[in-house]
Design an enzyme around this catalytic site. Structure first.
Site, PDB file in Angstrom:
ATOM      1  CG  ASP A 180      -3.382   4.326   3.720  1.00  0.00           C
ATOM      2  OD1 ASP A 180      -4.540   4.173   4.080  1.00  0.00           O
ATOM      3  OD2 ASP A 180      -3.084   3.650   2.768  1.00  0.00           O
ATOM      4  CE  LYS A 183      -9.140  -2.664   3.575  1.00  0.00           C
ATOM      5  NZ  LYS A 183      -8.181  -1.901   2.553  1.00  0.00           N
ATOM      6  CD1 TRP A 216      -2.283  -2.117   1.532  1.00  0.00           C
ATOM      7  CD2 TRP A 216      -3.278  -0.793  -0.166  1.00  0.00           C
ATOM      8  NE1 TRP A 216      -3.208  -2.621   0.926  1.00  0.00           N
ATOM      9  CE2 TRP A 216      -3.868  -2.144   0.178  1.00  0.00           C
ATOM     10  CE3 TRP A 216      -3.204   0.009  -1.000  1.00  0.00           C
ATOM     11  CZ2 TRP A 216      -4.988  -2.419  -0.843  1.00  0.00           C
ATOM     12  CZ3 TRP A 216      -4.364  -0.254  -2.085  1.00  0.00           C
ATOM     13  CH2 TRP A 216      -5.287  -1.552  -1.500  1.00  0.00           C
TER      14      TRP A 216
HETATM   15  C1  LIG Z   1      -7.392  -1.298   1.471  1.00  0.00           C
HETATM   16  C2  LIG Z   1      -6.354  -0.280   1.585  1.00  0.00           C
HETATM   17  C3  LIG Z   1      -6.343   0.868   0.590  1.00  0.00           C
HETATM   18  C4  LIG Z   1      -7.336   0.880  -0.416  1.00  0.00           C
HETATM   19  O1  LIG Z   1      -8.395   1.663  -0.068  1.00  0.00           O
HETATM   20  P1  LIG Z   1      -9.854   1.844  -1.443  1.00  0.00           P
HETATM   21  O2  LIG Z   1     -10.567   2.524  -0.448  1.00  0.00           O
HETATM   22  O3  LIG Z   1      -9.811   0.414  -1.991  1.00  0.00           O
HETATM   23  O4  LIG Z   1      -8.993   2.731  -2.522  1.00  0.00           O
HETATM   24  C5  LIG Z   1      -5.304   1.562   1.015  1.00  0.00           C
HETATM   25  N1  LIG Z   1      -4.644   1.728   1.939  1.00  0.00           N
HETATM   26  C6  LIG Z   1      -4.449   0.547   2.792  1.00  0.00           C
HETATM   27  C7  LIG Z   1      -3.699   0.593   4.017  1.00  0.00           C
HETATM   28  C8  LIG Z   1      -5.611  -0.311   2.590  1.00  0.00           C
HETATM   29  O5  LIG Z   1      -5.680  -1.368   3.508  1.00  0.00           O
END
Ligand SMILES: *Cc1c(COP(=O)(O)O)cnc(C)c1O
Length: 357
Positions: free
Chosen positions: A171, A195, A102
């Site tokens: 993030d 999530k 990521w």
């Molecule tokens: C799932 C995830 C993403 C992507 O998220 P989207 O909403 O599908 O763009 C980005 N960063 C991390 C750490 C993730 O777990």
């Protein structure tokens, strides 16, 4: 109805009571004669939800004055691009830490806009790990430092955050609201909703005013943070149903008690890690000092055994335990709403499987 144990990395399991509440109000929200999905995003029903969701995030995360809470479409991946678009001018430098898949995606987008200095890189480490914070050599005058607080795929999680002069941007897609953090340590925090926060369709963005107001180039209106700050995330139609669900999840967190929830998260992960540590059969994929409380990754002695285990898990109504295709092995994603009893069932299955093998 039998609820499945949903170990998928995302979209992830939601609290049953949240689903039931949404179901009870699905066709007729508060006697309005229509679903909240059908309601105007300028109407009083939706307006109350929008305001409550934002207020609840402020309360649950102790968000100080001087920050805005935004609810934006496009998920976390859109933020990978919108961050450098707004905060990294041509010829300017941003520091990024590459901890895995990521973080790598965020770096790729930032390179489209300015200079990216990868000041630490553990993306190829086995077991998966996080750089030691006192070993990092930051760029003088960098516009910001970007990290990924939890690498969802490898299962490595920052336990202590780096401290530097540049604003820290994280993030937190896969561990937001799973543990206590100090928002004031960050310039910006963002997370896809699917999530820990609700269904897919929205990103939660917490941004400090000085960053939200920064203009480094002329961007389309929709991609400017200041647009969404000034319009309270109602510049255009928000993901209203997703935000309704997110609001219900914040109520559920308040009712559960965030301290209870955070303690339960540690306990759930520890149950699986304790088994892994006490066994020669299972091997954890992440460095013990940095292993994730949200995504527990592990392997078995052979791929054949892993395939057999996956078959058995499905027979036991446990879904999504296959590791990410890039890393293989197994992964148990156990976000906030994942029930502790499901973790107990997994641990029992793992014990029995080891004995039989
Ligand atoms: C799932 C995830 C993403 C992507 O998220 P989207 O909403 O599908 O763009 C980005 N960063 C991390 C750490 C993730 O777990």
């Amino acid at each position: 109805m039998t609820r499945s144990y949903n170990f998928y990395a995302g979209p992830a399991t939601l609290p049953l009571e949240v689903l039931e509440e949404a179901q009870a109000n699905f066709c007729d929200y508060q006697n309005s004669g229509m679903s909240i999905m059908e309601s105007s995003h300028r109407g009083k029903e939706y307006d109350a939800i929008h305001a409550e969701a934002i207020a609840n995030y402020k309360e649950l995360m102790n968000i100080p004055e001087g920050y805005s809470v935004l609810l934006l479409q496009g998920g976390a991946s859109t933020q990978f691009a919108v961050i450098p678009m707004n905060l990294l001018g041509d010829g300017q430098t941003a520091d990024y830490i590459n901890t895995g898949a990521w973080a790598g995606k965020a770096i790729k987008e930032a390179k489209l806009f300015g200079n990216v200095n990868v000041v630490a890189d553990t993306s190829n480490c086995v077991p998966a790990t996080i750089p030691a914070i006192n070993s990092i050599d930051y760029t003088d005058g960098a516009e910001y430092l970007h990290i990924t607080s939890n690498e969802t795929i490898s299962g490595a999680q920052w336990k202590e955050f780096p401290k530097c002069d540049a604003p820290l941007i994280a993030d937190m897609s896969s561990d937001i609201l799973s543990r206590e953090i100090n928002v004031a340590d960050f310039g910006m925090i963002y997370a896809g909703a699917q999530k820990n926060l609700g269904p897919s369709g929205c990103a939660l963005v917490i941004i400090r005013d000085d960053l939200a107001e920064k203009v480094v180039r002329t961007n389309p209106t929709i991609f400017q943070y200041k647009t969404h700050v000034s319009k309270n995330s109602l510049y255009n139609t928000p993901a209203s149903f997703t935000i309704y669900m997110m609001c219900l999840v914040t109520r559920w967190i308040k009712k559960t008690g965030k301290t209870n929830l955070f303690e339960q998260n540690v306990r759930k992960a520890k149950k699986i890690y304790d088994l892994i540590d006490s066994s020669d059969f299972y091997t954890g994929c992440a460095d013990k000092a940095y292993r994730s409380d949200m995504n527990v990754t592990f392997t078995m002695p052979t791929k054949e055994l892993e395939a057999m285990f996956l078959e058995e898990s499905v027979k036991n109504n446990m879904w999504g335990l296959k590791g990410h295709r890039d890393v293989g092995g197994l992964r148990a994603s156990i976000y906030n709403a994942f029930p502790e009893e499901g973790v107990d069932k997994l641990v029992e299955l793992m014990k029995n499987f080891e004995q039989k093998s």
